[in-house]
Motif scaffolding. Structure first.
Motif, short mmCIF file in Angstrom:
data_model
loop_
_atom_site.label_atom_id
_atom_site.label_comp_id
_atom_site.label_asym_id
_atom_site.label_seq_id
_atom_site.Cartn_x
_atom_site.Cartn_y
_atom_site.Cartn_z
N LEU A 83 -7.32 -4.97 5.33
CA LEU A 83 -6.01 -5.13 5.96
C LEU A 83 -4.94 -4.40 5.15
N GLU A 84 -5.05 -4.46 3.84
CA GLU A 84 -4.09 -3.78 2.98
C GLU A 84 -4.14 -2.26 3.19
N LYS A 85 -5.34 -1.71 3.35
CA LYS A 85 -5.48 -0.27 3.61
C LYS A 85 -4.90 0.08 4.97
N ALA A 86 -5.07 -0.79 5.95
CA ALA A 86 -4.47 -0.56 7.27
C ALA A 86 -2.95 -0.58 7.17
N ALA A 87 -2.41 -1.48 6.34
CA ALA A 87 -0.96 -1.55 6.15
C ALA A 87 -0.42 -0.26 5.54
N VAL A 88 -1.15 0.30 4.58
CA VAL A 88 -0.73 1.57 3.97
C VAL A 88 -0.70 2.67 5.02
N ASP A 89 -1.73 2.73 5.86
CA ASP A 89 -1.76 3.76 6.91
C ASP A 89 -0.65 3.55 7.94
N ALA A 90 -0.36 2.31 8.27
CA ALA A 90 0.74 2.03 9.21
C ALA A 90 2.07 2.47 8.61
N PHE A 91 2.25 2.23 7.33
CA PHE A 91 3.47 2.67 6.65
C PHE A 91 3.56 4.20 6.68
N LYS A 92 2.47 4.88 6.38
CA LYS A 92 2.44 6.35 6.40
C LYS A 92 2.73 6.89 7.80
N ALA A 93 2.40 6.10 8.83
CA ALA A 93 2.63 6.50 10.22
C ALA A 93 4.06 6.22 10.67
N GLY A 94 4.89 5.68 9.78
CA GLY A 94 6.31 5.49 10.10
C GLY A 94 6.74 4.08 10.44
N PHE A 95 5.86 3.11 10.27
CA PHE A 95 6.21 1.73 10.57
C PHE A 95 6.70 1.04 9.29
N GLU A 96 7.62 0.11 9.47
CA GLU A 96 8.00 -0.78 8.37
C GLU A 96 6.92 -1.86 8.33
N VAL A 97 6.37 -2.09 7.17
CA VAL A 97 5.24 -3.01 7.07
C VAL A 97 5.67 -4.27 6.32
N GLY A 98 5.43 -5.41 6.93
CA GLY A 98 5.74 -6.68 6.30
C GLY A 98 4.64 -7.10 5.35
N ASP A 99 4.94 -8.08 4.52
CA ASP A 99 3.94 -8.63 3.61
C ASP A 99 2.84 -9.32 4.41
N ALA A 100 1.63 -9.20 3.91
CA ALA A 100 0.50 -9.88 4.55
C ALA A 100 0.65 -11.39 4.37
N GLU A 101 0.26 -12.11 5.39
CA GLU A 101 0.27 -13.57 5.33
C GLU A 101 -1.14 -14.08 5.51
#
Length: 121
Positions: free
Chosen positions: A46-64
């Motif tokens: 999930l953390e790796k997916a969050a990094v890719d989402a951030f690279k794609a231009g999304f603001e990424v929230g903390d994982a819960e």
């Protein structure tokens, strides 16, 4: 379900949600905060997916961490972007996040936004 079928189901969801917001009178002239949801059982994936989402231009929230009714645990985060209620852009976001979810073996769980009142003149 095939990836094409899943994408088509999300496109239908996107259309229904945008139509409902417009029919209810959400202010189409204002950008909406769109919160896309991703989840998985493996925090590292999930953390790796969050990094890719951030690279794609999304603001990424903390994982819960969430405890499920059956006692299991999942992790989730939101990928957030400001968007007009533009179905084509939301479908593009969906495509991007479905690819990220597939790559990292996590679950894309749709999106939500808030109703925006139209100003009273």
């Amino acid at each position: 379900m095939s990836q094409l079928e899943e994408k088509q189901e999300w496109y239908e969801f996107n259309q229904e949600t945008v139509d409902a917001l417009k029919e209810d009178g959400s202010d189409e002239s204002q950008p909406h905060t769109i919160e896309y949801h991703l989840a998985g059982e493996d925090f590292d994936k999930l953390e790796k997916a969050a990094v890719d989402a951030f690279k794609a231009g999304f603001e990424v929230g903390d994982a819960e961490e969430l405890i499920l009714d059956d006692g299991g645990t999942i992790f989730c985060f939101d990928a957030v972007v400001e968007r007009m209620l533009d179905l084509d852009k939301i479908n593009e976001d969906t495509d991007t996040l479905l690819k990220i979810a597939d790559k990292h073996q996590v679950h894309f769980d749709g999106w939500g936004t808030y109703f925006i009142e139209k100003p009273v003149n």
